[in-house]
Write a protein that holds these residues in place. Structure first.
Motif, PDB file in Angstrom:
ATOM      1  N   LEU A 216       0.822  -1.011   0.062  1.00 37.91           N
ATOM      2  CA  LEU A 216       0.073   0.142   0.011  1.00 37.91           C
ATOM      3  C   LEU A 216       1.022   1.385   0.051  1.00 37.91           C
ATOM      4  CD1 LEU A 216      -2.870  -0.944   2.661  1.00 37.91           C
ATOM      5  CD2 LEU A 216      -2.872  -0.916  -0.019  1.00 37.91           C
ATOM      6  N   ARG A 217       1.943   1.096   0.643  1.00 41.87           N
ATOM      7  CA  ARG A 217       2.804   2.470   0.600  1.00 41.87           C
ATOM      8  C   ARG A 217       3.496   2.682  -0.788  1.00 41.87           C
ATOM      9  NH1 ARG A 217       6.406   1.412   6.289  1.00 41.87           N
ATOM     10  NH2 ARG A 217       4.911   2.267   7.696  1.00 41.87           N
ATOM     11  N   GLN A 218       3.488   1.782  -1.549  1.00 46.49           N
ATOM     12  CA  GLN A 218       4.028   1.945  -2.713  1.00 46.49           C
ATOM     13  C   GLN A 218       2.876   2.263  -3.776  1.00 46.49           C
ATOM     14  OE1 GLN A 218       6.815  -1.397  -4.277  1.00 46.49           O
ATOM     15  NE2 GLN A 218       6.389  -2.333  -2.218  1.00 46.49           N
ATOM     16  N   THR A 219       1.857   2.184  -3.405  1.00 47.08           N
ATOM     17  CA  THR A 219       0.487   2.793  -4.515  1.00 47.08           C
ATOM     18  C   THR A 219      -0.056   3.888  -3.861  1.00 47.08           C
ATOM     19  OG1 THR A 219      -1.077   1.402  -3.006  1.00 47.08           O
ATOM     20  CG2 THR A 219      -0.174   0.257  -4.927  1.00 47.08           C
ATOM     21  N   ALA A 220       0.263   4.296  -2.562  1.00 49.58           N
ATOM     22  CA  ALA A 220      -0.201   5.543  -1.935  1.00 49.58           C
ATOM     23  C   ALA A 220       0.789   6.024  -1.241  1.00 49.58           C
ATOM     24  CB  ALA A 220      -1.422   5.313  -1.170  1.00 49.58           C
ATOM     25  N   SER A 221       1.753   6.860  -2.054  1.00 48.98           N
ATOM     26  CA  SER A 221       3.121   7.214  -1.460  1.00 48.98           C
ATOM     27  C   SER A 221       2.861   8.461  -0.685  1.00 48.98           C
ATOM     28  CB  SER A 221       3.985   7.522  -2.903  1.00 48.98           C
ATOM     29  OG  SER A 221       3.536   8.158  -3.577  1.00 48.98           O
ATOM     30  N   VAL A 222       1.847   9.076  -0.497  1.00 51.51           N
ATOM     31  CA  VAL A 222       1.574  10.264   0.420  1.00 51.51           C
ATOM     32  C   VAL A 222       2.189   9.946   1.631  1.00 51.51           C
ATOM     33  CG1 VAL A 222      -0.404  11.201  -1.164  1.00 51.51           C
ATOM     34  CG2 VAL A 222      -0.775   9.682   0.808  1.00 51.51           C
ATOM     35  N   VAL A 223       2.486  11.277   2.497  1.00 53.15           N
ATOM     36  CA  VAL A 223       2.770  11.128   3.727  1.00 53.15           C
ATOM     37  C   VAL A 223       1.686  11.132   4.650  1.00 53.15           C
ATOM     38  CG1 VAL A 223       4.140  12.444   5.661  1.00 53.15           C
ATOM     39  CG2 VAL A 223       5.015  12.531   3.343  1.00 53.15           C
ATOM     40  N   SER A 224       1.863  10.132   5.686  1.00 54.08           N
ATOM     41  CA  SER A 224       0.458   9.964   6.431  1.00 54.08           C
ATOM     42  C   SER A 224       0.154  11.312   7.266  1.00 54.08           C
ATOM     43  CB  SER A 224       0.737   8.994   7.599  1.00 54.08           C
ATOM     44  OG  SER A 224      -0.308   8.882   8.342  1.00 54.08           O
ATOM     45  N   ASP A 225      -1.251  11.574   7.759  1.00 51.83           N
ATOM     46  CA  ASP A 225      -1.500  12.890   8.348  1.00 51.83           C
ATOM     47  C   ASP A 225      -1.459  12.533  10.026  1.00 51.83           C
ATOM     48  OD1 ASP A 225      -1.764  14.579   6.400  1.00 51.83           O
ATOM     49  OD2 ASP A 225      -3.780  13.923   5.935  1.00 51.83           O
ATOM     50  N   VAL A 226      -1.147  11.081  10.403  1.00 51.97           N
ATOM     51  CA  VAL A 226      -1.089  10.820  11.715  1.00 51.97           C
ATOM     52  C   VAL A 226       0.147  11.503  12.361  1.00 51.97           C
ATOM     53  CG1 VAL A 226      -0.818   9.009  13.181  1.00 51.97           C
ATOM     54  CG2 VAL A 226      -2.209   8.682  11.371  1.00 51.97           C
ATOM     55  N   LYS A 227       0.273  12.206  13.185  1.00 48.45           N
ATOM     56  CA  LYS A 227       1.124  13.042  13.843  1.00 48.45           C
ATOM     57  C   LYS A 227       1.990  12.363  14.864  1.00 48.45           C
ATOM     58  CE  LYS A 227      -0.129  16.402  11.079  1.00 48.45           C
ATOM     59  NZ  LYS A 227       0.819  16.556   9.934  1.00 48.45           N
ATOM     60  N   THR A 228       1.210  11.577  15.616  1.00 49.78           N
ATOM     61  CA  THR A 228       1.555  10.909  16.874  1.00 49.78           C
ATOM     62  C   THR A 228       1.778   9.422  16.833  1.00 49.78           C
ATOM     63  OG1 THR A 228      -0.239  11.170  18.270  1.00 49.78           O
ATOM     64  CG2 THR A 228       1.534  13.048  18.147  1.00 49.78           C
ATOM     65  N   PRO A 229       2.458   8.784  17.657  1.00 49.70           N
ATOM     66  CA  PRO A 229       2.200   7.348  17.766  1.00 49.70           C
ATOM     67  C   PRO A 229       0.833   6.939  18.390  1.00 49.70           C
ATOM     68  CG  PRO A 229       4.263   7.690  18.578  1.00 49.70           C
ATOM     69  CD  PRO A 229       3.593   9.059  18.355  1.00 49.70           C
ATOM     70  N   LEU A 230       0.164   5.751  18.104  1.00 50.74           N
ATOM     71  CA  LEU A 230      -1.107   5.576  18.606  1.00 50.74           C
ATOM     72  C   LEU A 230      -1.301   4.850  19.787  1.00 50.74           C
ATOM     73  CD1 LEU A 230      -2.672   3.516  15.598  1.00 50.74           C
ATOM     74  CD2 LEU A 230      -2.805   5.867  16.057  1.00 50.74           C
ATOM     75  N   GLY A 231      -2.093   5.606  20.601  1.00 51.83           N
ATOM     76  CA  GLY A 231      -2.299   5.065  21.994  1.00 51.83           C
ATOM     77  C   GLY A 231      -2.364   6.368  22.900  1.00 51.83           C
ATOM     78  N   TYR A 232      -2.362   6.175  24.201  1.00 43.23           N
ATOM     79  CA  TYR A 232      -2.378   7.215  25.213  1.00 43.23           C
ATOM     80  C   TYR A 232      -0.760   7.929  25.528  1.00 43.23           C
ATOM     81  CZ  TYR A 232      -7.081   5.523  25.814  1.00 43.23           C
ATOM     82  OH  TYR A 232      -8.655   5.092  25.449  1.00 43.23           O
ATOM     83  N   LYS A 233      -1.075   9.211  25.893  1.00 45.42           N
ATOM     84  CA  LYS A 233       0.475   9.526  26.292  1.00 45.42           C
ATOM     85  C   LYS A 233       0.713   9.363  27.858  1.00 45.42           C
ATOM     86  CE  LYS A 233       1.248  13.939  25.133  1.00 45.42           C
ATOM     87  NZ  LYS A 233       1.116  15.163  25.038  1.00 45.42           N
ATOM     88  N   ASN A 234       1.956   8.840  27.728  1.00 42.24           N
ATOM     89  CA  ASN A 234       2.462   8.394  29.031  1.00 42.24           C
ATOM     90  C   ASN A 234       3.061   9.484  29.880  1.00 42.24           C
ATOM     91  OD1 ASN A 234       4.212   7.323  31.013  1.00 42.24           O
ATOM     92  ND2 ASN A 234       5.070   5.769  29.508  1.00 42.24           N
ATOM     93  N   ILE A 235       1.883   9.981  30.835  1.00 42.41           N
ATOM     94  CA  ILE A 235       2.012  11.024  31.709  1.00 42.41           C
ATOM     95  C   ILE A 235       3.124  10.797  32.578  1.00 42.41           C
ATOM     96  CG2 ILE A 235       0.694  12.200  33.301  1.00 42.41           C
ATOM     97  CD1 ILE A 235      -0.534  12.589  30.813  1.00 42.41           C
ATOM     98  N   ALA A 236       3.414   9.898  33.144  1.00 40.36           N
ATOM     99  CA  ALA A 236       4.556   9.520  34.130  1.00 40.36           C
ATOM    100  C   ALA A 236       5.827   9.956  33.401  1.00 40.36           C
ATOM    101  CB  ALA A 236       4.448   8.133  34.568  1.00 40.36           C
ATOM    102  N   LEU A 237       5.942   9.560  32.145  1.00 37.88           N
ATOM    103  CA  LEU A 237       6.989   9.839  31.492  1.00 37.88           C
ATOM    104  C   LEU A 237       7.247  11.319  30.907  1.00 37.88           C
ATOM    105  CD1 LEU A 237       9.733   8.343  30.107  1.00 37.88           C
ATOM    106  CD2 LEU A 237       8.350   8.059  28.051  1.00 37.88           C
ATOM    107  N   GLU A 238       6.229  11.743  30.705  1.00 37.02           N
ATOM    108  CA  GLU A 238       6.204  13.122  30.180  1.00 37.02           C
ATOM    109  C   GLU A 238       6.655  14.117  31.395  1.00 37.02           C
ATOM    110  OE1 GLU A 238       5.434  14.976  27.221  1.00 37.02           O
ATOM    111  OE2 GLU A 238       6.081  13.122  26.647  1.00 37.02           O
ATOM    112  N   ALA A 239       6.068  13.761  32.696  1.00 36.44           N
ATOM    113  CA  ALA A 239       6.282  14.411  33.932  1.00 36.44           C
ATOM    114  C   ALA A 239       7.848  14.184  34.364  1.00 36.44           C
ATOM    115  CB  ALA A 239       5.611  13.918  34.885  1.00 36.44           C
ATOM    116  N   SER A 240       8.356  12.798  34.246  1.00 35.45           N
ATOM    117  CA  SER A 240       9.960  12.713  34.267  1.00 35.45           C
ATOM    118  C   SER A 240      10.876  13.736  33.522  1.00 35.45           C
ATOM    119  CB  SER A 240      10.071  11.377  34.022  1.00 35.45           C
ATOM    120  OG  SER A 240      10.273  10.993  32.845  1.00 35.45           O
ATOM    121  N   LYS A 241      10.185  13.977  32.297  1.00 42.12           N
ATOM    122  CA  LYS A 241      11.096  14.528  31.105  1.00 42.12           C
ATOM    123  C   LYS A 241      11.007  16.055  31.812  1.00 42.12           C
ATOM    124  CE  LYS A 241      12.154  11.641  28.117  1.00 42.12           C
ATOM    125  NZ  LYS A 241      13.635  11.213  28.191  1.00 42.12           N
ATOM    126  N   TYR A 242       9.572  16.546  32.073  1.00 41.61           N
ATOM    127  CA  TYR A 242       9.625  17.988  32.832  1.00 41.61           C
ATOM    128  C   TYR A 242      10.517  17.898  34.050  1.00 41.61           C
ATOM    129  CZ  TYR A 242       7.455  22.000  34.613  1.00 41.61           C
ATOM    130  OH  TYR A 242       7.060  23.490  35.074  1.00 41.61           O
TER     131      TYR A 242
END
Length: 295
Positions: free
Chosen positions: A174-200
């Motif tokens: 499918l990537r070869q037949t539809a070579s456009v860049v995906s509009d999905v901006k982030t990995p799927l799933g829920y944000k890891n709040i604990a990891l984000e907090a540790s980065k902060y």
């Protein structure tokens, strides 16, 4: 490379479902075949792929005849009559699989829904045009060899692994037949709040830090932050802040001649006395002993 799996055909006759955020990838059948096996004319409410491994075969869809050479691919849309021209005297090895992408009825994330729509749109092209033909596709031989190896070795997780590899096979096409860049901006799933907090914490350890400040930055409650910290790291938010500050204090002790008061200021502690107390609690020695040992 073909010799590794040509004589022991890939054969998958179990309906296998691989779940994703907003859809299921369902594999109905997959097999490596040769020219000696006739494929009668048929149609089904599913997608089918033919991929050439070596030699020459011929996929017939309606009035169109599509030559299948090494690394060429045909993706057939749903409910279109097709067959393989029977040419038993012409050597050919090819791979075929039947699959579908089935949307889920549930509360999926926006990005998961978007990913499903992008894949469905690429498949719609095969439905509308009867098929998608790639005479010179990117080679999938290594992927097929990996599938064969998983089947032969049967190591832990192999059954799930080959389902994912089959999905990658479809996705590569499918990537070869539809070579456009995906509009999905982030990995799927829920944000890891604990990891984000540790980065902060890492970014702001030298400043005043409270759980209320971090919770406000992440738009959640302080209680939620602390609970997620316990689940992710096995310790409270406050303890984590203290540990991170001590790690940075070690860096200053090893690499500078700064006083304890100055190092305490560097890592967001109110005084050198607090630094000494925390060092004894966490390291079992004084900052001076640590510096003497590792400077």
């Amino acid at each position: 490379m073909l010799a590794e799996y040509r004589n022991q055909q890939i054969y998958h006759n179990h309906i296998t479902t691989i779940p994703f955020g907003a859809f299921d990838f369902v594999l109905y059948y997959a097999e490596q075949m040769s020219q000696i096996i006739p494929v009668f004319e048929h149609q089904h409410d599913l997608y089918e792929i033919f991929y050439g491994i070596e030699g020459e075969a011929n996929v017939v869809c309606g009035q169109d005849s599509l030559p299948l050479y090494e690394n060429s691919m045909v993706l057939l849309g749903k409910n279109h009559l097709h067959r393989l021209r029977y040419m038993p005297e012409t050597p050919a090895v090819y791979f075929t699989m039947i699959f579908d992408i089935i949307p889920k009825n549930g509360n999926s994330s926006i990005d998961a829904e978007l990913e499903y729509r992008e894949i469905a749109k690429a498949l719609d092209k095969a439905d509308t045009n009867k098929y998608i033909y790639l005479p010179r596709a990117v080679s999938q031989q290594a992927l097929l060899a990996d599938i064969h190896k998983q089947i032969q070795d049967r190591k832990i997780g192999w059954a799930s692994q080959i389902g994912i590899l089959y999905y990658l096979f479809v996705l590569n096409l499918l990537r070869q037949t539809a070579s456009v860049v995906s509009d999905v901006k982030t990995p799927l799933g829920y944000k890891n709040i604990a990891l984000e907090a540790s980065k902060y914490i890492h970014s702001n350890y030298a400043d005043e830090l409270t759980i209320d400040m971090v919770a406000q930055q992440l738009n959640v409650t302080p209680r939620h932050v602390n609970r997620l910290f316990q689940e992710m790291f096995g310790r409270s938010f406050a303890h984590t802040v203290s540990v991170i500050r001590m790690e940075y204090a070690k860096k200053y002790l090893r690499t500078t001649n700064d006083s304890l008061e100055r190092i305490a200021m560097h890592v967001g502690l109110p005084s050198g006395k607090v630094l000494i107390r925390l060092f004894h609690e966490q390291e079992g020695m004084s900052p001076g002993d640590y510096r003497a040992k590792f400077h």
